[in-house]
Design a protein around this motif. Structure first.
Motif: not given
Lengths: 316, 57
Positions: A55-56, A107, A111, A114-115
């Motif tokens: 997604l990111f 963003l 992210m 982090l993911a």
């Protein structure tokens, strides 16, 4: 004095306009290749974290699309193909496109870090930088090699997907990179052959504009030949196998035939039938890439079910 | 465009933005839960065995 309600209709953008800033169609190809890169990697990722990583990565691609639309608003307004994009159509201001692009870059990178991991995040940041700055701001308007070098931006996503799973890159990830990297020039030059008028009007130095269609046809042929060993070679890495090999063989022959057809085509014939063969090769090239990555997925499923050929030669 | 139309448009945009924000919260929450329950390091393979990254029981 301005009427507040009237000015509101001019400045307010619809949610859908902001979404189309992200170039959803380009995003879908990025999401697909990045997902394949992540899935075929030899480290299993928790499904939810894998989903977030994809997604990111997709969001990062969207961010670079928005930055590209901000920077290229002037030429997008001239070219028929891009006139209806939200910035030239007046639905989103160029400034807002830039803000959306920058914030979404931050963003998506944060992210992904982090993911997945920070190597993949840094790689995504570099990919956005490469597309927005190296390609859009620098190469696109200065050299007919624009899409050759700029093609790297589109070739990074499967590597980022691989990096999200493994924390690094390896020969297989580079193999997927080379496949898209070598595929990009014939793909875009086929488009440029029938969109040449647009590029000429906008002053974008595509190969068709600077060196003419004849040279472009030759270049398409040469690059398709150069692409073939990378395409077939990927079948002999640890992510390849018989299904991929068969697909790569058939698709390579078809692509080479299409490229040769364009190479031998007379300009008058092409003009008379409104570039029907060029359009066909362009569409086929999308199908080509999609099937090859789908074949890599099939190989991974077969490996997991242990139904592949056990003694398949992994040369590279 | 009439006032009603503008309001309807804004309401729709706000609803979409609201959904995106809720989705983001769910994702951050999900990542937190997965990382806390699994607690594993996703860095592992780069063609060389890295004992430092392997979980020892």
């Amino acid at each position: 004095m301005t009427d507040t309600s009237a000015s509101a209709t001019h400045t307010a953008s619809d949610f859908g306009d902001v979404v189309s800033l992200l170039k959803p169609r380009v995003m879908s190809l990025v999401v697909f290749t990045a997902a394949v890169g992540l899935i075929v990697a030899p480290v299993s990722v928790h499904p939810f974290l894998g989903f977030c990583a994809i997604l990111f990565i997709g969001l990062g691609a969207g961010a670079s699309g928005a930055l590209n639309m901000w920077w290229d608003a002037d030429i997008d307004a001239i070219m028929k193909r891009t006139q209806s994009r939200p910035v030239p159509a007046g639905k989103v201001t160029a400034h807002n496109a830039m803000l959306v692009g920058l914030w979404m870059s931050v963003l998506s990178v944060a992210m992904l870090g982090l993911a997945a991991n920070w190597f993949a995040a840094a790689f995504l940041a570099f990919t956005i930088f490469f597309y927005a700055v190296i390609y859009s701001m620098w190469l696109k308007r200065s050299t007919p090699q624009n899409i050759v070098i700029g093609g790297a931006a589109g070739a990074f996503p499967p590597m980022v997907g691989w990096a999200a799973a493994t924390g690094g890159v390896s020969i297989e990830a580079w193999g997927m990179f080379m496949l898209i990297f070598m595929w990009t020039p014939p793909h875009f030059w086929a488009l440029a052959l029938f969109m040449n008028d647009d590029y000429t009007k906008a002053g974008v130095p595509m190969l068709t504009v600077t060196h003419g269609r004849r040279t472009t046809r030759k270049h398409i042929m040469v690059y398709t030949v150069l692409l073939t060993p990378f395409c077939i070679g990927l079948g002999f890495t640890s992510i390849g196998g018989p299904v991929y090999f068969l697909a790569s063989l058939i698709l390579s022959v078809m692509f080479l035939r299409g490229a040769y057809g364009l190479y031998t085509r007379a300009e008058e014939t092409a003009e008379a039938d409104k570039y029907i063969a060029e359009r066909r090769v362009f569409k086929f090239s999308l199908f080509y890439l999609f099937i090859l990555f789908a074949a890599l997925l099939v190989e991974e499923v077969m490996r997991n079910l242990s139904i592949g050929l056990e003694n398949w030669p992994v040369v590279i | 465009m009439t006032d009603e139309e503008i309001h309807a448009r804004r309401a729709k945009n706000n609803k979409m933005l609201g959904l995106v924000l809720v989705g983001f919260v769910v994702i951050v929450f999900g990542i937190t839960i997965v990382k806390m329950t699994k607690g594993h390091n996703m860095e592992a393979f780069d063609h060389v065995r890295r004992p430092a990254l392997e979980v020892t029981q």
